[in-house]
Design an enzyme around this catalytic site. Structure first.
Site, short mmCIF file in Angstrom:
data_model
loop_
_atom_site.label_atom_id
_atom_site.label_comp_id
_atom_site.label_asym_id
_atom_site.label_seq_id
_atom_site.Cartn_x
_atom_site.Cartn_y
_atom_site.Cartn_z
CG PHE A 90 -3.71 5.31 11.39
CD1 PHE A 90 -4.56 4.40 12.01
CD2 PHE A 90 -2.94 4.88 10.33
CE1 PHE A 90 -4.64 3.10 11.58
CE2 PHE A 90 -3.02 3.57 9.88
CZ PHE A 90 -3.87 2.67 10.51
CG ASP A 161 -0.09 12.32 8.41
OD1 ASP A 161 -0.96 12.30 7.51
OD2 ASP A 161 0.14 11.35 9.14
CG HIS A 164 -7.30 12.96 8.52
ND1 HIS A 164 -7.39 12.96 9.91
CD2 HIS A 164 -6.99 11.69 8.19
CE1 HIS A 164 -7.14 11.75 10.38
NE2 HIS A 164 -6.89 10.97 9.35
CD GLN A 187 -8.59 3.71 4.38
OE1 GLN A 187 -8.91 4.87 4.63
NE2 GLN A 187 -9.30 2.68 4.79
CE LYS A 190 -6.92 8.62 5.58
NZ LYS A 190 -7.03 7.20 5.91
NE ARG A 219 15.30 0.73 -15.10
CZ ARG A 219 14.69 -0.23 -15.80
NH1 ARG A 219 13.66 -0.89 -15.28
NH2 ARG A 219 15.12 -0.53 -17.01
CE1 TYR A 226 16.01 -3.62 -15.70
CE2 TYR A 226 17.55 -4.28 -17.43
CZ TYR A 226 16.26 -4.22 -16.92
OH TYR A 226 15.22 -4.78 -17.63
NE ARG A 236 7.02 1.38 -11.06
CZ ARG A 236 8.07 0.58 -10.88
NH1 ARG A 236 9.25 1.09 -10.56
NH2 ARG A 236 7.95 -0.73 -11.00
#
Length: 388
Positions: A90, A161, A164, A187, A190, A219, A226, A236
């Site tokens: 992909f 990767d 799968h 996703q 999956k 951060r 900050y 996140r």
């Protein structure tokens, strides 16, 4: 329905869920903090996912593409570097590198397993290569022994990767225990899903700490003034998705056991159909989760293959054409493409060219059905090929 067609098999739905997901969502809702910094679901999921895959640490992120991008950034991939990727995958595998300004270098895959050809990867290594990215295609591990040797010989790190490969095992070890960073996807299609989401597993704490900073805009979690210590972005994961993924992880082993049993039957039946060649399996892969049931009909050609897939769908099979070679999509050439042509890459990647033209896969939910439905799959494919 025509007289020669059997009734469509009844396959399980996907995604699957039960009271565990409902309870998790309510738990996340009622804790009063829906952000990972103040909540507990993401932290708990990361610990559970890391333990399950034998990793030192895991970091949950927004999706699998971001997981790859973040992992590559931790490995130092940036403008002017190169990342070796399979030509058959992909396109997120290449785009994650290209988004960082790196050049994606496609190499061919093994004709049996459809995973990265390690010899081809070795030939593609240059002084600019910063990472080698095998894709564990359909849940089948790339040759990690050979890749580890290539990495040791060249000094180029491996990034897996593993989109799968949830729960897959290479000689008794899961992706997180193999000494390299691995990136996963959650996703909707999956093996575990919260609609979207991803995770990165790390073999050491230092890589995790850098990734945490970069996935949270640079951060630290304790910062109140900050002071952003690195560049980064907001990758996140939210608390609701993590609560769903905890439930999904809880039933993964049972689903893998069923798919392993059903796949053994289906591979035997497919191999008995003239002209059909199922994806091979390296004996060192002692646990395969079967993201998809993959096979080829060599020599069929893309147009007839597409017609066959349409007919399989019409007959009730959740069938798909295989991935297109990444260099045969316009998006590959927009940025970070190698200085070559489609024709030259096609000549260098004959296995990928064949898979582009005659590869087919069936959704993994078919492998959660009963054994009779597995026999029905083979009969439907036999009938569709005869009709073609």
């Amino acid at each position: 329905m025509s007289a020669d067609r059997h009734p469509a098999p009844d396959f399980p739905a996907w995604p699957q869920y039960d009271a565990a997901e409902r309870e998790g969502l309510i738990r996340a809702l009622e804790q009063g903090q829906w952000w990972r910094i103040g909540g507990s679901e993401v932290d708990s999921f990361e610990r559970e996912f890391a333990d399950y895959h034998g990793a030192e640490r895991a970091l949950a992120v927004t999706n699998g593409t971001h997981a790859l991008e973040l992992a590559l950034q931790v490995l130092g991939v940036s403008h002017g570097t190169e990342v070796i990727v399979p030509a058959f995958t992909f396109i997120s595998s290449s785009q994650a590198a290209q988004r960082l300004g790196a050049v994606a270098v496609p190499v061919d895959v093994d004709p049996e397993t459809y995973c990265l050809d390690v010899a081809a990867a070795a030939e593609a290594v240059t002084p600019r290569t910063r990472a080698i990215m095998p894709v564990h295609m359909a849940g089948h591990f790339a040759d990690m022994d050979a890749l580890d040797k290539l990495s040791a010989d060249t000094g180029v790190p491996v990034i897996q990767d593993a989109a799968h490969a949830h729960g897959a095992q290479w000689r008794g070890r899961r992706a997180g225990a193999l000494g390299s960073i691995a990136a996963f996807s959650f996703q909707n299609g999956k093996l575990m899903t919260a609609g979207e989401g991803g995770a990165v597993t790390f073999p050491d704490n230092a890589s995790y700490e850098e990734a945490f900073l970069r996935h949270s805009c640079g951060r630290p979690p304790t910062d109140r003034k900050y002071f952003h210590q690195t560049s980064g972005s907001n990758f996140r994961l939210n608390e609701f998705s993590a609560s769903v993924l905890r439930a999904q992880l809880g039933r993964l082993d049972e689903q893998i056991a069923v798919r392993e049993q059903r796949s053994a039957v289906l591979r035997r039946l497919l191999a008995e159909i003239p002209g059909v060649v199922p994806q091979g399996r390296d004996e060192r892969v002692d646990r395969m989760p079967h993201y998809m049931a993959m096979f080829q009909v060599p020599g069929l050609g893309e147009q007839r293959r597409d017609a066959l897939v349409d007919d399989l769908i019409a007959r009730g099979l959740p069938a798909f054409v295989a991935f297109r070679a990444i260099y045969r999509s316009d998006g590959f050439w927009e940025t970070g493409a190698p200085d070559t042509t489609v024709g030259d890459l096609a000549r260098r990647n004959p296995v990928t060219e064949a898979l582009t033209a005659d590869g087919i896969w069936l959704h993994h939910r078919t492998l959660l059905a009963g054994e009779q439905q597995i026999h029905d799959i083979a009969q439907i494919l036999t009938d569709a090929l005869a009709a073609l």
